[in-house]
Scaffold this motif. Structure first.
Motif, PDB file in Angstrom:
ATOM      1  N   THR A   1      29.929 -42.382  79.780  1.00  0.00           N
ATOM      2  CA  THR A   1      29.747 -41.590  80.990  1.00  0.00           C
ATOM      3  C   THR A   1      31.067 -41.868  81.961  1.00  0.00           C
ATOM      4  N   ARG A   2      31.722 -42.800  81.787  1.00  0.00           N
ATOM      5  CA  ARG A   2      32.910 -42.773  82.483  1.00  0.00           C
ATOM      6  C   ARG A   2      34.081 -43.557  81.419  1.00  0.00           C
ATOM      7  N   ARG A   3      35.222 -43.036  81.474  1.00  0.00           N
ATOM      8  CA  ARG A   3      36.202 -43.506  80.645  1.00  0.00           C
ATOM      9  C   ARG A   3      36.857 -44.593  81.290  1.00  0.00           C
ATOM     10  N   GLY A   4      36.987 -45.579  80.165  1.00  0.00           N
ATOM     11  CA  GLY A   4      37.737 -46.715  80.617  1.00  0.00           C
ATOM     12  C   GLY A   4      39.114 -46.892  80.373  1.00  0.00           C
ATOM     13  N   TYR A   5      40.144 -47.788  80.934  1.00  0.00           N
ATOM     14  CA  TYR A   5      41.421 -47.794  80.668  1.00  0.00           C
ATOM     15  C   TYR A   5      41.812 -49.306  80.553  1.00  0.00           C
ATOM     16  N   ARG A   6      42.785 -49.388  79.649  1.00  0.00           N
ATOM     17  CA  ARG A   6      43.621 -50.683  79.679  1.00  0.00           C
ATOM     18  C   ARG A   6      44.883 -50.370  80.429  1.00  0.00           C
ATOM     19  N   PHE A   7      45.385 -51.255  81.039  1.00  0.00           N
ATOM     20  CA  PHE A   7      46.949 -51.255  81.670  1.00  0.00           C
ATOM     21  C   PHE A   7      47.637 -52.308  80.987  1.00  0.00           C
ATOM     22  N   LYS A   8      48.555 -51.967  80.251  1.00  0.00           N
ATOM     23  CA  LYS A   8      49.286 -52.758  79.017  1.00  0.00           C
ATOM     24  C   LYS A   8      48.442 -53.382  78.374  1.00  0.00           C
ATOM     25  N   ASP A   9      48.160 -55.007  78.482  1.00  0.00           N
ATOM     26  CA  ASP A   9      47.259 -55.671  77.696  1.00  0.00           C
ATOM     27  C   ASP A   9      46.137 -56.057  78.488  1.00  0.00           C
ATOM     28  N   ARG A  10      45.893 -55.550  79.742  1.00  0.00           N
ATOM     29  CA  ARG A  10      44.719 -56.061  80.579  1.00  0.00           C
ATOM     30  C   ARG A  10      43.611 -54.815  80.637  1.00  0.00           C
ATOM     31  N   LEU A  11      42.566 -55.160  80.820  1.00  0.00           N
ATOM     32  CA  LEU A  11      41.582 -54.155  81.119  1.00  0.00           C
ATOM     33  C   LEU A  11      41.591 -54.162  82.724  1.00  0.00           C
TER      34      LEU A  11
ATOM     35  N   VAL B   1      28.992 -47.234  79.544  1.00  0.00           N
ATOM     36  CA  VAL B   1      28.481 -46.562  78.322  1.00  0.00           C
ATOM     37  C   VAL B   1      26.887 -46.785  78.256  1.00  0.00           C
ATOM     38  N   VAL B   2      26.509 -46.038  77.385  1.00  0.00           N
ATOM     39  CA  VAL B   2      24.823 -45.947  76.967  1.00  0.00           C
ATOM     40  C   VAL B   2      25.070 -46.538  75.373  1.00  0.00           C
ATOM     41  N   VAL B   3      24.065 -47.710  75.404  1.00  0.00           N
ATOM     42  CA  VAL B   3      23.987 -48.483  74.220  1.00  0.00           C
ATOM     43  C   VAL B   3      22.695 -48.158  73.374  1.00  0.00           C
ATOM     44  N   SER B   4      22.777 -47.959  72.174  1.00  0.00           N
ATOM     45  CA  SER B   4      21.655 -48.025  71.221  1.00  0.00           C
ATOM     46  C   SER B   4      20.690 -49.247  71.196  1.00  0.00           C
TER      47      SER B   4
ATOM     48  N   PRO C   1      30.486 -56.734  75.524  1.00  0.00           N
ATOM     49  CA  PRO C   1      30.382 -57.002  77.130  1.00  0.00           C
ATOM     50  C   PRO C   1      31.607 -57.314  77.791  1.00  0.00           C
ATOM     51  N   ASN C   2      32.710 -57.909  76.993  1.00  0.00           N
ATOM     52  CA  ASN C   2      34.056 -57.930  77.692  1.00  0.00           C
ATOM     53  C   ASN C   2      34.774 -56.730  77.958  1.00  0.00           C
ATOM     54  N   LEU C   3      34.324 -55.704  77.162  1.00  0.00           N
ATOM     55  CA  LEU C   3      35.288 -54.557  77.337  1.00  0.00           C
ATOM     56  C   LEU C   3      34.262 -53.306  77.952  1.00  0.00           C
ATOM     57  N   HIS C   4      32.864 -53.337  77.737  1.00  0.00           N
ATOM     58  CA  HIS C   4      32.249 -52.202  78.083  1.00  0.00           C
ATOM     59  C   HIS C   4      31.233 -52.410  79.061  1.00  0.00           C
ATOM     60  N   GLU C   5      30.905 -51.473  79.934  1.00  0.00           N
ATOM     61  CA  GLU C   5      29.992 -51.708  80.919  1.00  0.00           C
ATOM     62  C   GLU C   5      28.538 -51.022  80.802  1.00  0.00           C
ATOM     63  N   ALA C   6      27.734 -51.814  80.256  1.00  0.00           N
ATOM     64  CA  ALA C   6      26.559 -50.980  79.740  1.00  0.00           C
ATOM     65  C   ALA C   6      25.572 -50.697  80.971  1.00  0.00           C
ATOM     66  N   ILE C   7      25.421 -49.227  81.104  1.00  0.00           N
ATOM     67  CA  ILE C   7      24.592 -48.849  82.177  1.00  0.00           C
ATOM     68  C   ILE C   7      23.120 -48.577  81.678  1.00  0.00           C
ATOM     69  N   ALA C   8      22.858 -48.450  80.590  1.00  0.00           N
ATOM     70  CA  ALA C   8      21.611 -48.184  79.941  1.00  0.00           C
ATOM     71  C   ALA C   8      21.552 -48.445  78.458  1.00  0.00           C
TER      72      ALA C   8
END
Length: 186
Positions: free
Chosen positions: A161-171, A177-180, A138-145
């Protein structure tokens, strides 16, 4: 019988004159020692205050340097956030164009431009986050379903469903994402 004020004064001054000279000297020495102790306590208190103030100032200078370095290091954050949105739309357009004709020069040109844009972002410290197959964080991903899955264990990312990015050492942006939710319950 009542004494006159001049007799009272004479008696008091006479008492002082007849007092023990050692006692007077000892009283003066005690007063002098008390004064020295009070002054020494004041010196100690001010020395401590000066040392604390100097330490606070040193900490302030270090914090200012760190904040300045962070401001320089992350100065492009807002620009990159906007560029990431453009890359997303570009990728969607490229997906739509792929369905029609992958051999067309327009599709090839769009692929090349996307590659150049992604390389530019990478050179500037932006890294995409690959989430598929990773344990949900949950600190790195955003669960949408959540979706049931017999193939993917519970709490693992099925798709992004949407790519995430880190900028240097920060989110910079969390991947959507869709989680099982594990196997279907019967």
């Amino acid at each position: 019988m009542k004494k006159s004020p001049s007799e009272e004064t004479g008696r008091k001054s006479g008492a002082s004159a007849t007092a023990d000279p050692d006692a007077v000297e000892q009283q003066t020495q005690t007063d002098s020692e008390d004064e020295v102790a009070r002054l020494q306590a004041d010196i100690d208190r001010f020395r401590d205050l000066a040392m604390r103030s100097q330490a606070d100032f040193e900490n302030y200078k270090k914090r200012c340097v760190r904040e300045k370095d962070d401001a320089i290091k992350y100065a492009n954050t807002s620009l990159l956030e906007r560029l990431v949105g453009i890359v997303d739309n570009f990728e969607l357009g490229l997906e739509a164009a792929r369905g029609k004709d992958e051999d067309s020069p327009i599709y090839s040109g769009m692929k090349l431009v996307l590659k150049q844009l992604q390389d530019f972002l990478t050179e500037n410290g932006l890294q995409p986050i690959e989430a598929v197959g990773q344990k949900f964080d949950p600190n790195l991903h955003e669960a949408i379903a959540h979706e049931p899955s017999d193939k993917v264990p519970e709490e693992v990312v099925i798709r992004q469903t949407r790519r995430g990015y880190r900028f240097k050492d920060r989110l910079l942006r969390a991947p959507a994402v869709v989680v099982s939710s594990g196997p279907k319950k019967k």
